[in-house]
Write a protein that holds these residues in place. Structure first.
Motif, mmCIF file in Angstrom:
data_model
loop_
_atom_site.group_PDB
_atom_site.id
_atom_site.type_symbol
_atom_site.label_atom_id
_atom_site.label_comp_id
_atom_site.label_asym_id
_atom_site.label_seq_id
_atom_site.Cartn_x
_atom_site.Cartn_y
_atom_site.Cartn_z
ATOM 1 N N TYR A 71 0.846 -1.192 0.000
ATOM 2 C CA TYR A 71 0.000 0.000 0.000
ATOM 3 C C TYR A 71 0.886 1.249 0.000
ATOM 4 N N CYS A 72 0.314 2.334 -0.471
ATOM 5 C CA CYS A 72 1.036 3.608 -0.495
ATOM 6 C C CYS A 72 1.228 4.112 0.923
ATOM 7 N N VAL A 73 2.423 4.552 1.224
ATOM 8 C CA VAL A 73 2.718 5.023 2.568
ATOM 9 C C VAL A 73 2.092 6.387 2.843
ATOM 10 N N ASN A 74 1.615 7.055 1.783
ATOM 11 C CA ASN A 74 1.052 8.402 1.958
ATOM 12 C C ASN A 74 -0.479 8.389 2.034
ATOM 13 N N CYS A 75 -1.120 7.722 1.045
ATOM 14 C CA CYS A 75 -2.589 7.756 0.993
ATOM 15 C C CYS A 75 -3.246 6.408 1.255
ATOM 16 N N GLY A 76 -2.470 5.334 1.294
ATOM 17 C CA GLY A 76 -3.016 4.017 1.615
ATOM 18 C C GLY A 76 -3.629 3.273 0.459
ATOM 19 N N GLU A 94 -3.999 0.745 -2.563
ATOM 20 C CA GLU A 94 -3.355 -0.531 -2.863
ATOM 21 C C GLU A 94 -2.517 -0.390 -4.136
ATOM 22 N N CYS A 123 2.673 5.890 -6.746
ATOM 23 C CA CYS A 123 1.265 5.741 -6.361
ATOM 24 C C CYS A 123 0.405 6.347 -7.465
#
Length: 234
Positions: free
Chosen positions: A3-8, A10, A18
């Motif tokens: 998952y993206c570490v900024n917005c979550g 997938e 992302c």
């Protein structure tokens, strides 16, 4: 699955950014390797070494400017005596000493030592020029300088021509010390009393003579020399 570490959002396994916020995707394994890596550059920086030619030019300019400035001050301002000769003489000596070190490193050591003796002689002559009589220079100072220069040249020749050890070096030093002391006393007696004789230098000559004989005996007997070296650790 990641998952993206900024917005979550997938992320796919092949994603580099992302798709929603365009945050770069970082592999955790690469992050560990980056943390283990040193934060300092691998190549060490080094300050550029000063070239001998540049240092020689710098010393020449400084010494020349010092001598010229003192000469001008002596001629134009403080002209009651030729005091600038003393400073000019020191500048000459320093320049001559700097020649084999930073200016011309290929100068033979024997010629360099000769120039050193000449520079000291010139400086003493400048002092003699400021005194009422220069007899002491010609009859005492100059012969002593010549004797010391000759002994230093001889010591250098012996060190370079023959195998060097602690015993041989001590032998040369004590032998030349005896010759130097005897020569200085004879020159002083000739200058002051017009006659030659030995007093204090005879004591030095006797002590150095005993040491020289002992060292020659030590050098001539290999077994004794090895035993002394083993016990004294040299």
């Amino acid at each position: 699955m990641s998952y993206c570490v900024n917005c979550g959002v997938e992320l796919e396994s092949s994603s580099e950014k992302c798709p929603l916020c365009h945050t770069p995707v970082i592999n955790p394994n690469e992050l560990v390797q980056m943390e283990r890596a040193s934060s300092y550059p691998k190549e060490k920086g080094q300050v550029e070494v000063v070239k001998r030619k540049d240092l020689g030019i710098f010393l020449s300019v400084v010494l020349g400017a010092t001598a010229a400035s003192c000469a001008l001050l002596n001629l134009l301002v403080f002209n009651h005596s030729m005091w600038s000769l003393l400073i000019i003489g020191i500048c000459i000596i320093l320049f001559v000493l700097a020649i084999p070190a930073v200016i011309y490193t290929k100068l033979p050591i024997y010629l360099s030592l000769l120039f050193d003796g000449i520079a000291v002689g010139v400086y003493l002559y400048m002092i003699a020029y400021l005194t009422p009589s220069d007899e002491w220079f010609w009859r005492l100072a100059l012969p002593i300088i010549a004797l010391i220069t000759l002994l230093v040249e001889l010591f250098t020749l012996l060190i370079r021509a023959f195998p060097v050890s602690f015993v041989t070096t001590a032998l040369y030093i004590f032998a030349e010390t005896a010759v130097l002391c005897v020569g200085i006393e004879l020159l002083i007696d000739r200058f002051l009393y017009r006659s030659l004789g030995l007093s204090w230098s005879a004591v030095v000559l006797t002590a150095c003579g005993v040491i020289v004989i002992a060292l020659i005996t030590l050098l001539s007997k290999r077994r004794l020399r090895d035993e002394v070296r083993r016990r004294l650790h040299f």
